[in-house]
Design an enzyme around this catalytic site. Structure first.
Site, PDB file in Angstrom:
ATOM      1  N   THR A  48      52.449  10.732   1.916  1.00  0.00           N
ATOM      2  CA  THR A  48      52.275  11.881   1.011  1.00  0.00           C
ATOM      3  C   THR A  48      51.244  11.541  -0.078  1.00  0.00           C
ATOM      4  O   THR A  48      50.427  12.388  -0.457  1.00  0.00           O
ATOM      5  CB  THR A  48      53.632  12.237   0.359  1.00  0.00           C
ATOM      6  OG1 THR A  48      54.557  12.482   1.403  1.00  0.00           O
ATOM      7  CG2 THR A  48      53.529  13.462  -0.527  1.00  0.00           C
ATOM      8  N   HIS A  51      47.874  12.058   1.362  1.00  0.00           N
ATOM      9  CA  HIS A  51      47.453  13.474   1.380  1.00  0.00           C
ATOM     10  C   HIS A  51      46.886  13.847   0.008  1.00  0.00           C
ATOM     11  O   HIS A  51      45.876  14.532  -0.091  1.00  0.00           O
ATOM     12  CB  HIS A  51      48.644  14.386   1.700  1.00  0.00           C
ATOM     13  CG  HIS A  51      49.018  14.367   3.156  1.00  0.00           C
ATOM     14  ND1 HIS A  51      48.263  15.001   4.110  1.00  0.00           N
ATOM     15  CD2 HIS A  51      50.050  13.796   3.807  1.00  0.00           C
ATOM     16  CE1 HIS A  51      48.818  14.809   5.300  1.00  0.00           C
ATOM     17  NE2 HIS A  51      49.908  14.072   5.141  1.00  0.00           N
TER      18      HIS A  51
HETATM   19  N1  LIG Z   1      60.041  15.148   7.212  1.00  0.00           N
HETATM   20  C1  LIG Z   1      59.984  14.246   6.243  1.00  0.00           C
HETATM   21  O1  LIG Z   1      60.845  14.178   5.360  1.00  0.00           O
HETATM   22  C2  LIG Z   1      58.864  13.265   6.232  1.00  0.00           C
HETATM   23  C3  LIG Z   1      58.814  12.266   5.245  1.00  0.00           C
HETATM   24  C4  LIG Z   1      57.786  11.319   5.301  1.00  0.00           C
HETATM   25  C5  LIG Z   1      56.833  11.390   6.313  1.00  0.00           C
HETATM   26  N2  LIG Z   1      56.894  12.381   7.243  1.00  0.00           N
HETATM   27  C6  LIG Z   1      55.960  12.423   8.392  1.00  0.00           C
HETATM   28  O2  LIG Z   1      56.353  11.379   9.272  1.00  0.00           O
HETATM   29  C7  LIG Z   1      55.230  10.929  10.022  1.00  0.00           C
HETATM   30  C8  LIG Z   1      55.156   9.409   9.970  1.00  0.00           C
HETATM   31  O3  LIG Z   1      54.700   8.955   8.725  1.00  0.00           O
HETATM   32  P1  LIG Z   1      53.921   7.562   8.581  1.00  0.00           P
HETATM   33  O4  LIG Z   1      53.446   7.466   7.180  1.00  0.00           O
HETATM   34  O5  LIG Z   1      54.747   6.459   9.144  1.00  0.00           O
HETATM   35  O6  LIG Z   1      52.710   7.871   9.595  1.00  0.00           O
HETATM   36  P2  LIG Z   1      51.230   7.331   9.814  1.00  0.00           P
HETATM   37  O7  LIG Z   1      50.346   8.511   9.752  1.00  0.00           O
HETATM   38  O8  LIG Z   1      50.956   6.140   8.947  1.00  0.00           O
HETATM   39  O9  LIG Z   1      51.327   6.784  11.305  1.00  0.00           O
HETATM   40  C9  LIG Z   1      51.246   7.560  12.425  1.00  0.00           C
HETATM   41  C10 LIG Z   1      50.990   6.618  13.609  1.00  0.00           C
HETATM   42  O10 LIG Z   1      51.027   7.398  14.798  1.00  0.00           O
HETATM   43  C11 LIG Z   1      50.044   6.890  15.677  1.00  0.00           C
HETATM   44  N3  LIG Z   1      49.718   7.901  16.692  1.00  0.00           N
HETATM   45  C12 LIG Z   1      48.712   8.817  16.699  1.00  0.00           C
HETATM   46  N4  LIG Z   1      48.741   9.538  17.848  1.00  0.00           N
HETATM   47  C13 LIG Z   1      49.784   9.068  18.584  1.00  0.00           C
HETATM   48  C14 LIG Z   1      50.311   9.404  19.856  1.00  0.00           C
HETATM   49  N5  LIG Z   1      49.787  10.359  20.599  1.00  0.00           N
HETATM   50  N6  LIG Z   1      51.398   8.701  20.292  1.00  0.00           N
HETATM   51  C15 LIG Z   1      51.959   7.722  19.544  1.00  0.00           C
HETATM   52  N7  LIG Z   1      51.471   7.364  18.334  1.00  0.00           N
HETATM   53  C16 LIG Z   1      50.403   8.035  17.859  1.00  0.00           C
HETATM   54  C17 LIG Z   1      48.891   6.490  14.764  1.00  0.00           C
HETATM   55  O11 LIG Z   1      48.030   5.551  15.383  1.00  0.00           O
HETATM   56  C18 LIG Z   1      49.639   5.912  13.547  1.00  0.00           C
HETATM   57  O12 LIG Z   1      49.824   4.511  13.665  1.00  0.00           O
HETATM   58  C19 LIG Z   1      54.025  11.656   9.452  1.00  0.00           C
HETATM   59  O13 LIG Z   1      53.730  12.772  10.275  1.00  0.00           O
HETATM   60  C20 LIG Z   1      54.516  12.120   8.085  1.00  0.00           C
HETATM   61  O14 LIG Z   1      53.815  13.274   7.631  1.00  0.00           O
HETATM   62  C21 LIG Z   1      57.894  13.310   7.218  1.00  0.00           C
HETATM   63 ZN   LIG Z   2      57.526   8.901   0.749  1.00  0.00          ZN
END
Ligand SMILES: NC(=O)c1ccc[n+]([C@@H]2O[C@H](COP(=O)([O-])OP(=O)(O)OC[C@H]3O[C@@H](n4cnc5c(N)ncnc54)[C@H](O)[C@@H]3O)[C@@H](O)[C@H]2O)c1
Ligand SMILES: [Zn+2]
Ligand SMILES: [Zn+2]
Length: 350
Positions: A48, A51
């Site tokens: 976040t 972003h």
């Molecule tokens: N719902 C919630 O409360 C909440 C809270 C925090 C984060 N999030 C979301 O959770 C997700 C994970 O966060 P993060 O900071 O660990 O993510 P990040 O963006 O650091 O990591 C995403 C990973 O996914 C990989 N990836 C890309 N395409 C792929 C595919 N086709 N198959 C497998 N892997 C692939 C990338 O190489 C990267 O290493 C994000 O989408 C974030 O926005 C949601």
């Molecule tokens: Zn967080």
């Protein structure tokens, strides 16, 4: 509040552009009734925050200029607002960033993480890329004794990982983790710590993170050079896994989860999808009788209780996921490093 100064310098989102953070003077906030004042010890960098650093459309709509951001944090209680009896000066705490009203139907039913009147600490209001901040006392969770503050600060993403995993079976189960960002890496480790039988870790092309996943206990690691669905089926006697967790934000990965989860299995989705609306193979969901669930935040407080247990018992290899640690002065450098992806979790110490 003897030793608490009157003002502080804090990283503040001041400019309407990419980056756009400056060190600004702020008064030390005063805890009102029910709040505690915290002296920050460690704050970790979240997706976040990236972003907001990129200053994308979502950030421009949600984060007012002048906000001190940062929400994954730990610190020491240094002052109590009126009526606070749950904490004492000197308590070490970590922060749950979902601020809830505790009186709406969602809060009443035990789902305060989706409070109808909720807001996010360090996004909608001032947060923890600062030496001091205030939060409702209930959001300041006591940490296991002796836990490193840097390790305490990562409970927000670790909690996301555990909340997602607990949407399906874990103990004795086969689990697939799609996306090996910091949250996916914590999920690999937590799944093993919580007794999963076989954990498959999948990224796209981030070899650095795929190697970390191996070290964290993944039984099989897959990437773009593999036929992900087929490899998961092959590893599970053609059935698919019991519990698929989606942390990549990639529509391809979401579709893969549906095709590689066993009949009657569980697909838990934490990811937020960017520009493209993901196509979900709905007929597969129906005929395979899948349980597909969106996950948000952490359960308040069962996820925290689970984390407390796992961290107290030393079952989470935080040091392996926490690849970089630097002083808060290096905030801009930490943001650029996090954006590069050549890292696990980054913690800034105060
Ligand atoms: N719902 C919630 O409360 C909440 C809270 C925090 C984060 N999030 C979301 O959770 C997700 C994970 O966060 P993060 O900071 O660990 O993510 P990040 O963006 O650091 O990591 C995403 C990973 O996914 C990989 N990836 C890309 N395409 C792929 C595919 N086709 N198959 C497998 N892997 C692939 C990338 O190489 C990267 O290493 C994000 O989408 C974030 O926005 C949601
Ligand atoms: Zn967080
Ligand atoms: Zn509420």
């Amino acid at each position: 509040m003897n030793q608490v100064p009157l003002t502080m310098k804090a990283w503040t989102k001041t400019l309407d552009e990419r980056g756009g953070f400056t060190l600004e003077d702020h008064p030390i906030p005063k805890p009102v009734a029910g709040e505690v004042l915290i002296q920050t010890l460690s704050t970790s960098v979240c997706g976040t925050d990236l972003h907001i650093w990129k200053w994308d459309d979502w950030s421009r709509e949600n984060v007012p200029l002048g906000t001190i951001t940062g929400h994954e944090t730990s610190g020491k209680v240094v002052a109590l607002g009126d009526g606070v009896t749950s904490h004492s000066i000197g308590d070490l705490v970590a922060i749950e960033c979902h601020l809830a009203c505790w009186s709406c139907p969602r809060c009443d039913e035990g789902n305060a993480h989706i409070c109808e009147n909720g807001s996010i600490f360090g996004v909608h209001g001032n947060g923890a890329f600062a030496p001091f901040f205030v939060v409702p006392a209930v959001n300041a969770r006591q940490i296991p004794e002796g836990l490193d503050p840097g390790h305490a600060s990562i409970q927000d993403p670790l909690g996301n990982a555990i909340h997602t995993l607990t949407g399906g079976p874990i103990e004795g189960a086969t689990v697939a983790i799609h996306g090996l960002g910091p949250i996916g890496l914590f999920a690999v480790n937590a799944a093993k710590a919580m007794g999963a039988k076989y954990v498959i870790a999948i990224d796209w092309d981030n070899q650095y993170r795929m190697n970390l996943a191996k070290g964290l206990g993944a039984d099989l690691v897959l990437g773009k050079d593999d036929d992900v669905v087929q490899a998961i089926l092959d590893a599970t006697e053609g059935r698919g896994v019991d519990n698929s967790c989606e942390f990549s934000g990639s529509p391809t990965a979401l579709a893969n989860t549906v095709h590689s989860t066993r009949m009657g299995g569980y697909v838990n989705v934490l990811s937020v999808y960017g520009d493209s609306m993901p196509a979900v193979p709905m007929n597969e969901v129906v005929f395979r009788y899948l349980h597909v669930k969106g996950i948000n935040g952490r359960k308040m407080w069962s996820t925290w209780d689970t984390m407390h247990e796992l961290l107290s018992a030393g079952k989470i290899d935080v040091d392996r996921v926490l690849t970089h640690r630097m002083p808060i002065e290096n905030f801009p450098e930490a943001m650029e490093l996090a954006l590069s992806g050549e890292c696990g979790k980054i913690v800034l110490d105060h």
